[in-house]
Write a protein that holds these residues in place. Structure first.
Motif, short mmCIF file in Angstrom:
data_model
loop_
_atom_site.label_atom_id
_atom_site.label_comp_id
_atom_site.label_asym_id
_atom_site.label_seq_id
_atom_site.Cartn_x
_atom_site.Cartn_y
_atom_site.Cartn_z
N ILE A 171 0.74 -1.03 -0.07
CA ILE A 171 -0.16 0.01 -0.16
C ILE A 171 0.79 1.30 -0.15
O ILE A 171 0.60 2.43 -0.60
CB ILE A 171 -0.97 -0.23 1.19
N ALA A 172 2.10 1.24 0.83
CA ALA A 172 2.77 2.43 0.85
C ALA A 172 3.43 2.83 -0.65
O ALA A 172 3.66 3.83 -0.80
CB ALA A 172 3.79 2.12 1.85
N LEU A 173 3.59 1.89 -1.50
CA LEU A 173 4.36 2.26 -2.59
C LEU A 173 3.13 2.43 -3.72
O LEU A 173 3.41 2.83 -4.91
CB LEU A 173 5.07 1.06 -3.08
N GLU A 174 1.80 2.53 -3.32
CA GLU A 174 0.80 2.80 -4.33
C GLU A 174 0.78 4.30 -4.03
O GLU A 174 1.18 4.95 -3.04
CB GLU A 174 -0.33 2.17 -3.95
N LEU A 175 -0.20 5.25 -4.79
CA LEU A 175 -0.57 6.47 -4.71
C LEU A 175 -1.33 6.68 -3.50
O LEU A 175 -2.19 5.66 -3.04
CB LEU A 175 -1.31 7.08 -5.74
N PRO A 176 -1.31 7.81 -2.65
CA PRO A 176 -2.01 8.02 -1.44
C PRO A 176 -3.59 7.80 -1.80
O PRO A 176 -4.21 8.16 -2.84
CB PRO A 176 -1.61 9.43 -1.10
N ALA A 177 -4.33 7.10 -0.95
CA ALA A 177 -5.71 6.66 -1.18
C ALA A 177 -6.34 8.04 -0.85
O ALA A 177 -7.61 8.08 -1.03
CB ALA A 177 -6.07 5.73 -0.42
N SER A 178 -6.11 9.04 0.06
CA SER A 178 -6.57 10.08 0.65
C SER A 178 -7.95 9.31 1.57
O SER A 178 -9.01 10.21 1.32
CB SER A 178 -7.04 11.23 -0.38
N GLY A 179 -7.81 8.40 2.23
CA GLY A 179 -8.91 7.73 2.68
C GLY A 179 -8.42 6.68 3.44
O GLY A 179 -7.25 6.27 3.87
N MET A 180 -9.33 5.68 3.43
CA MET A 180 -9.05 4.40 4.56
C MET A 180 -8.96 2.98 3.67
O MET A 180 -9.91 2.99 2.67
CB MET A 180 -9.89 4.54 5.63
#
Length: 250
Positions: A171-180
């Motif tokens: 998840i950390a290497l993906e773009l920020p989800a700006s959520g949960m």
């Protein structure tokens, strides 16, 4: 890529650090034992300087709810401020499923932490996890009264810390989800059943009382299962497989 893991020597943190390093990233394990204190700020600026990603897998270490809340509030403000100054692109916070359902105790403290992250102005992802297999015995033992333990009739999907570390690394290497986003174990289980298995594995002869009034992480359980939403990330390792491996290693 430089990645800083706050709580990088803890149960999840140390496994996360290892995974990210094996992928070739430059990883800083930030913890009091490595000279980084997120409450006082000691060593913090140096630990996150040049980091593109910061993953907060820290835990308070406190048992009292008000102490937990003070820790997450004070540490969260200092950490997020330092990240803004350093130009961090993605803040990942490890939280708990139930934070939006349960009031009091650990969940009130995590709710306060999540609010700080949401209001930080940083790109962020909040990762809520179900309880770790490694914590089941502590959860059960917290309800101990002499030769018995009281546990609430909670349904949950417990998960292994190794699978949480794997999910955080992805998840950390993906773009920020700006959520949960949520991570859960593969099977839905009742806490009293888990209690029986973990007590037996620890050769603990105490009896189990199922009590709806029993506290769960110092919070009152109100009947909703702690299993995640409609599309959580499901981990592969089930409780029985983990328990067999734990018994063999012990």
């Amino acid at each position: 890529m430089k990645i800083t893991v706050i709580g990088g020597t803890g149960l999840v943190g140390r496994q996360l650090v290892e995974r990210l390093r094996n992928q070739g990233h430059e990883v800083i394990a930030a913890a009091r034992s490595t000279g980084v204190n997120i409450v006082t700020g000691e060593g913090l600026a140096e630990a996150i300087e040049g980091a593109r990603i910061v993953i907060d897998a820290s835990n308070s270490g406190y048992a009292r709810a008000d102490d937990m809340t003070h820790f997450f509030a004070d540490a969260g403000r200092r950490l997020l401020s330092a990240e803004r100054e350093a130009g961090v692109a993605h803040h990942v916070a490890l939280s708990a499923i139930g934070t939006n359902q349960l009031n009091g105790g650990y969940f009130a403290a995590k709710k306060a932490q999540e609010e700080l992250v949401r209001d930080s102005g940083l790109g962020f992802t909040i990762v809520r996890s179900t309880p770790f297999f490694e914590f089941i015995y502590k959860i059960v033992d917290a309800g101990g009264e002499g030769d018995r333990v009281r546990v609430p009739p909670i349904q949950m999907r417990p998960i292994g810390s190794a699978d949480v570390a794997t999910a955080l690394a992805e998840i950390a290497l993906e773009l920020p989800a700006s959520g949960m986003v949520e991570v859960v174990g593969p099977d839905q289980r009742a806490l009293p059943d888990l209690a029986l298995q973990i007590l037996t594995a620890n050769e603990d002869s105490r009896g189990i009382i199922v009590d709806p009034e029993a506290l769960y992480f110092e919070a009152r359980f109100e009947g909703e299962p702690l299993v995640g939403g409609e599309q959580p990330h499901k981990a592969p390792i089930d409780f029985e497989s983990w328990l067999r491996a734990w018994i063999a290693s012990a």
